[in-house]
Design an enzyme around this catalytic site. Sequence first.
Site, PDB file in Angstrom:
ATOM      1  CG  ASP A  64     -20.126   7.885 -11.855  1.00 24.73           C
ATOM      2  OD1 ASP A  64     -20.165   7.762 -10.627  1.00 24.73           O
ATOM      3  OD2 ASP A  64     -21.135   7.964 -12.573  1.00 24.73           O
ATOM      4  CB  THR A  97     -22.117   4.180  -8.654  1.00 24.53           C
ATOM      5  OG1 THR A  97     -20.988   5.020  -8.844  1.00 24.53           O
ATOM      6  CG2 THR A  97     -23.358   5.015  -8.658  1.00 24.53           C
ATOM      7  CB  THR A  98     -17.276   2.115  -7.396  1.00 24.05           C
ATOM      8  OG1 THR A  98     -17.241   3.180  -8.323  1.00 24.05           O
ATOM      9  CG2 THR A  98     -16.276   1.063  -7.805  1.00 24.05           C
ATOM     10  CG  ASP A 394     -20.511  11.307  -8.559  1.00 20.12           C
ATOM     11  OD1 ASP A 394     -21.545  11.290  -9.231  1.00 20.12           O
ATOM     12  OD2 ASP A 394     -19.689  10.380  -8.515  1.00 20.12           O
TER      13      ASP A 394
HETATM   14  P1  ADP Z   1     -18.040   5.263  -5.356  1.00 21.73           P
HETATM   15  O1  ADP Z   1     -18.476   5.264  -6.789  1.00 21.73           O
HETATM   16  O2  ADP Z   1     -18.498   4.030  -4.655  1.00 21.73           O
HETATM   17  O3  ADP Z   1     -18.372   6.505  -4.638  1.00 21.73           O
HETATM   18  P2  ADP Z   1     -15.318   6.157  -5.220  1.00 21.73           P
HETATM   19  O4  ADP Z   1     -14.299   5.883  -6.255  1.00 21.73           O
HETATM   20  O5  ADP Z   1     -15.868   7.525  -5.127  1.00 21.73           O
HETATM   21  O6  ADP Z   1     -16.470   5.099  -5.400  1.00 21.73           O
HETATM   22  O7  ADP Z   1     -14.674   5.747  -3.828  1.00 21.73           O
HETATM   23  C1  ADP Z   1     -15.348   5.889  -2.628  1.00 21.73           C
HETATM   24  C2  ADP Z   1     -14.565   5.269  -1.500  1.00 21.73           C
HETATM   25  O8  ADP Z   1     -13.319   5.918  -1.324  1.00 21.73           O
HETATM   26  C3  ADP Z   1     -15.322   5.426  -0.199  1.00 21.73           C
HETATM   27  O9  ADP Z   1     -15.300   4.216   0.497  1.00 21.73           O
HETATM   28  C4  ADP Z   1     -14.553   6.511   0.527  1.00 21.73           C
HETATM   29  O10 ADP Z   1     -14.645   6.357   1.926  1.00 21.73           O
HETATM   30  C5  ADP Z   1     -13.169   6.285   0.045  1.00 21.73           C
HETATM   31  N1  ADP Z   1     -12.354   7.496   0.142  1.00 21.73           N
HETATM   32  C6  ADP Z   1     -12.593   8.676  -0.455  1.00 21.73           C
HETATM   33  N2  ADP Z   1     -11.650   9.591  -0.131  1.00 21.73           N
HETATM   34  C7  ADP Z   1     -10.784   8.958   0.683  1.00 21.73           C
HETATM   35  C8  ADP Z   1      -9.581   9.365   1.350  1.00 21.73           C
HETATM   36  N3  ADP Z   1      -9.111  10.584   1.241  1.00 21.73           N
HETATM   37  N4  ADP Z   1      -8.956   8.447   2.115  1.00 21.73           N
HETATM   38  C9  ADP Z   1      -9.446   7.197   2.226  1.00 21.73           C
HETATM   39  N5  ADP Z   1     -10.563   6.767   1.618  1.00 21.73           N
HETATM   40  C10 ADP Z   1     -11.232   7.623   0.862  1.00 21.73           C
HETATM   41 MG    MG Z   2     -17.649   8.456  -5.037  1.00 21.54          MG
END
Ligand code: ADP
Ligand code: MG
Length: 558
Positions: A64, A97-98, A394
Amino acid sequence: MASMMQPQIILLKEGTDTSQGKAQLLSNINAVMAVGDVVRTTLGPRGMDKLIHDDKGSVTISNDGATIMKLLDIVHPAAKILVDIAKSQDSEVGDGTTTVVLLAAEFLKEAKPFVEDGVHSQNLIRSYRTASTLAIAKVKELAVSIEGKSVEEKKGLLAKCAATTLSSKLIGGEKEFFATMVVDAVMAIGDDDRLNLIGIKKVPGGNMRDSFLVDGVAFKKTFSYAGFEQQPKKFLNPKILLLNIELELKSEKENAEIRLSDPSQYQSIVDAEWNIIYDKLDKCVESGAKVVLSRLAIGDLATQYFADRDIFCAGRVAEEDLNRVAAAAGGTVQTSVNNIIPEVLGTCEIFEEKQVGGERFNIFSGCPSGRTATIVLRGGADQFIEEAERSLHDAIMIVRRAVKNSTVVPGGGAIDMEVSKYLRQHSRTIAGKSQLFINSYAKALEVIPRQLCDNAGFDATDVLNKLRQKHAMQSGEGASYGVDINTGGIADSYANFVWEPAVVKINAINAATEAACLILSVDETVKNPKSESAQGDAAAGAMGRGRGGGRGRGMRRR
Ligand code: ADP
Ligand code: MG
């Protein structure tokens, strides 16, 4: 030569450390980019986790962004801004957040060559702000509403949303299982804004799949005295009495003194004490309650007394749990047992004490007001369960946002590519330098799909080229294509239910642009020697003074 003859103008106090100008700006940009590099690899479903341990020896494993940023303990003044935007993204929307940190870092990375070439940062800032406004308008335009669907349909869609959030986490393997659980929990609390009505209880051991949802309250069995075994452990529609008083036989205070003139009076003194507590217990029993909970201790005498009358009791219940029982079962916590009217008693369909792994749990399900839910989490190591809890948080936030805002955009970098394409097209209509800056902003948005590919081990250049081609299609049918995390190609994110609430993207773009502009607008850092020593940062102070001669222009502090 002549300049050396000029007297030196001393403006600031001895020991003040200032750095300014282009060099300072570039140093800030570098710091932000370094922070971006730290969280970069955690993005997306194939993102890696970070193990952070502090000097106290506590270990956290997390994916996270906000948690990592908080734990990193960043000291660089400019980079701290990123910690703040990650935190605010976390509290505002709970996810992304990332993304927000990465975007901010990328905006600045794109700005860096311009700064080096001597572009005034105000020009950059102006263009970035315009680009951000355009981008947000575009996201809003592309967002799809899930309003007006039947409850079942909506639940299914929300579960897909939650699954997208969970897919990047440690518990991603069981995302459907947890996604339904999260949706049910959020649906249970309805319109209530108090997220603490959803409890998450962690029981180490067992399998993730042993986790379950209680449509009510659950908490770990509290410490109990002898007699507890004889109490019934299951009730249907019991009345529940909530107390904030001690039901215990108190030993006399050490300095208590009672003078007796007649030895026969002694018994009455002893009895008086017993009478007080029996009186209290009788009143509890008379109220008709079958389950008695108290914030404070319920002693062995009371436990036995209740056991004899087929009543269940639990003492030392944590305050939040007691409040949740009150909210769910509809009772009020009493501070006296006098005058217990039926209205203050709560009720639920089933109360039972159940074994969960190595722990016993008191579970209240089928509560009338139904506005609470508790997720009992199972799983191996402590760190694992803790990360699972953060991930569920989340997901809960996301579902909550989706319920409230109910518009989603395709994830997997699809929305970022589409907005990027739009901005590039738009920039061509602009004459002047601003065209270049908006183009750079558009390019920076591509960091999301690129990083998703990098983290999954795909060829980012290849995938991005495919995506650009798809999004450039005149018909607009490629607009929701994003990275296909399973095959390394591209896929329609919308059709594959890789969704994100629009508000996450909007907030991320907004916050990241603001942070980038903020950093671009700083051209001088002044470190006051007084505040330095106030922080006890003596070493750094000595260093600053040691370089007293360096109070010149453009000196970098680190
Ligand atoms: P954040 O802290 O920004 O939410 P995450 O590690 O949760 O970071 O990653 C979020 C990103 O991953 C988003 O851009 C989302 O669209 C992408 N994402 C999540 N699941 C998938 C998936 N199954 N296939 C492709 N992209 C995905
Ligand atoms: Mg996320």
